[in-house]
Design a protein around this motif. Structure first.
Motif, mmCIF file in Angstrom:
data_model
loop_
_atom_site.group_PDB
_atom_site.id
_atom_site.type_symbol
_atom_site.label_atom_id
_atom_site.label_comp_id
_atom_site.label_asym_id
_atom_site.label_seq_id
_atom_site.Cartn_x
_atom_site.Cartn_y
_atom_site.Cartn_z
ATOM 1 N N ASN A 93 -4.775 -2.087 4.050
ATOM 2 C CA ASN A 93 -5.143 -2.287 3.209
ATOM 3 C C ASN A 93 -5.241 -0.569 2.195
ATOM 4 O OD1 ASN A 93 -7.368 -3.471 3.474
ATOM 5 N ND2 ASN A 93 -7.881 -2.809 1.680
ATOM 6 N N GLY A 94 -6.031 0.060 3.199
ATOM 7 C CA GLY A 94 -6.450 0.959 2.475
ATOM 8 C C GLY A 94 -7.175 0.775 0.903
ATOM 9 N N SER A 95 -6.765 1.896 0.090
ATOM 10 C CA SER A 95 -8.094 1.502 -0.912
ATOM 11 C C SER A 95 -7.763 0.449 -2.380
ATOM 12 C CB SER A 95 -8.040 2.707 -2.002
ATOM 13 O OG SER A 95 -6.970 3.327 -2.016
ATOM 14 N N MET A 96 -6.320 -0.030 -1.840
ATOM 15 C CA MET A 96 -5.661 -0.851 -2.264
ATOM 16 C C MET A 96 -6.931 -2.155 -3.045
ATOM 17 S SD MET A 96 -1.902 -2.948 -2.371
ATOM 18 C CE MET A 96 -2.264 -3.509 -0.200
ATOM 19 N N ARG A 97 -6.891 -2.940 -3.821
ATOM 20 C CA ARG A 97 -7.454 -3.871 -3.812
ATOM 21 C C ARG A 97 -6.628 -5.695 -3.471
ATOM 22 N NH1 ARG A 97 -11.528 -4.663 -9.069
ATOM 23 N NH2 ARG A 97 -12.161 -6.794 -7.630
ATOM 24 N N ARG B 211 1.498 -1.091 0.471
ATOM 25 C CA ARG B 211 0.084 -0.045 -0.009
ATOM 26 C C ARG B 211 0.854 1.435 -0.220
ATOM 27 N NH1 ARG B 211 -1.772 0.228 6.027
ATOM 28 N NH2 ARG B 211 0.512 1.899 5.732
ATOM 29 N N LYS C 153 -1.445 -0.284 -6.476
ATOM 30 C CA LYS C 153 -3.232 -0.266 -6.448
ATOM 31 C C LYS C 153 -4.434 -1.779 -6.351
ATOM 32 C CE LYS C 153 -3.185 3.480 -7.158
ATOM 33 N NZ LYS C 153 -3.417 4.724 -6.401
ATOM 34 N N ASN D 286 -12.487 -2.030 -12.329
ATOM 35 C CA ASN D 286 -13.866 -2.119 -10.863
ATOM 36 C C ASN D 286 -14.497 -3.283 -11.601
ATOM 37 O OD1 ASN D 286 -13.780 0.171 -10.087
ATOM 38 N ND2 ASN D 286 -14.608 1.362 -11.921
#
Length: 352
Positions: free
Chosen positions: A316-320, A294, A299, A342
């Motif tokens: 992980n924050g916004s990381m998939r 992260r 990403k 997405n």
């Protein structure tokens, strides 16, 4: 001074001493923290060259990122005090474990830990290469391999890591047990002759074994390796050990051997031990590797399926986070995500 006051001062002094001892005394715990990440597609080798080197086959370089992740672990001989452990306890990205769980072999040494990590790393790189080639439809036969050579041992200067062992004193050997038996059958104090494949060329080396515990000693680690149709090498800091970067090595090699960018230039990270059949095995320290990726700007993070429970608690924050079971599933997940960030992908939880 009254007797009660004197007693109180003595008691207070004793309490202060006990607190200082408790604060400074080493405790039987170790700490995991996020470690470095390396882009295996980049030029971050110790000599500044690309980490993945190819000879005998076209190599396709691109600007993508496939980041292997590591964990910073308290060294075996380091002792932590209460202050160190409290700092780690309140750090969301760190973890505290009993030292016995991290180093179950209490008689081991840091040098032995380093040697073991180096052997695991070398083995994982070979397996990663074989899996990547198989993903491309290229046949890769297995052979007996010199996985590591102990410094200053009888074999040092004669054998090299990644040598493929064919014969011992003219006898074909196809397994570690067969090689050990052939070496032990050699006359004591006499040179042993080994036939190896090195960089695709057959060569013969001869040297006299040492003796350890009454048996001939070469100073090598043996394992099952592969006879590759062309040369692929992975060059990273030798201080980084273990097998957990296998999946990322395999993906990096696959990308380097194919035209175009697997990642479409996007930053992707992950972890996972790669097996000969292409399956992805679990690793340790997933909750520290995810925040490391992260912070490096990744990403998408590839999570071994058996690490899902622990991964769901990582920051992980916004990381998939994408669950992978095999090398092939990882390739397909990346290709799908690159086309549509997405898109629905396999995940560890209910979200997709």
């Amino acid at each position: 001074m009254k007797q009660r006051s004197v007693a109180a001062m003595i008691a207070l002094s004793a309490v202060v001493v006990l607190l200082l001892v408790a604060w400074l005394a080493p405790l039987p715990y170790s700490v995991y923290r996020p470690g470095v990440t390396l882009n295996v597609l980049g030029d971050e080798s110790p000599d500044g060259k690309p980490i993945i080197q190819v000879s005998g086959h076209p190599a396709y370089r691109d600007g993508g990122q496939l980041r292997m992740t590591t964990v910073s672990v308290t060294r075996r001989e380091t002792r932590l005090g209460l202050w160190d452990l409290l700092g780690a306890w309140f750090d969301r990205d760190a973890a505290v474990y009993p030292r016995s769980a991290v180093y179950p072999d209490t008689s081991g040494t840091e040098q032995e830990d380093t040697n073991e990590g180096a052997v695991e790393m070398a083995s994982s790189q070979d397996t990663a290469t074989a899996v990547a080639l198989k993903e491309l439809g290229i046949s890769v036969p297995q052979m007996l391999e010199i996985v590591a050579v102990v410094p200053k041992s009888p074999a040092d200067g004669h054998l090299q890591a990644h040598d493929l062992l064919e014969q011992v004193n003219g006898t074909d050997v196809t397994s570690p047990d067969a090689a050990v038996k052939a070496i032990q059958a050699a006359p004591a104090g006499k040179p042993v002759e080994l036939t190896v494949l090195r960089d695709g060329k057959q060569t013969t080396v001869s040297f006299t074994p040492g003796e350890k515990n009454g048996k001939p000693y070469l100073g090598v680690s043996l394992g099952m390796g592969y006879k590759f149709p062309f040369q692929v090498s992975v060059d990273i800091d030798p201080a980084i050990g273990g097998p957990s970067a296998g999946l990322m090595f395999s993906l990096g090699i696959y990308d380097t051997l194919t035209p175009g960018s697997l990642t479409d230039g996007k930053p992707i990270a992950g972890t996972g031990e790669i097996e000969t059949d292409g399956s992805v095995g679990p690793i340790g320290g997933i909750q520290q590797k995810i925040p490391a990726a992260r912070d490096a700007g990744a990403k998408l993070f590839l999570v071994p399926a058996d690490n899902c429970n622990d991964a769901e608690g990582a920051n992980n924050g916004s990381m998939r986070l994408v669950k992978v079971t095999t090398m092939d599933s990882a390739v397909k997940a990346i290709q799908t995500w690159v086309k549509n960030p997405n898109a629905t992908l396999p995940t560890c939880g209910s979200a997709s």
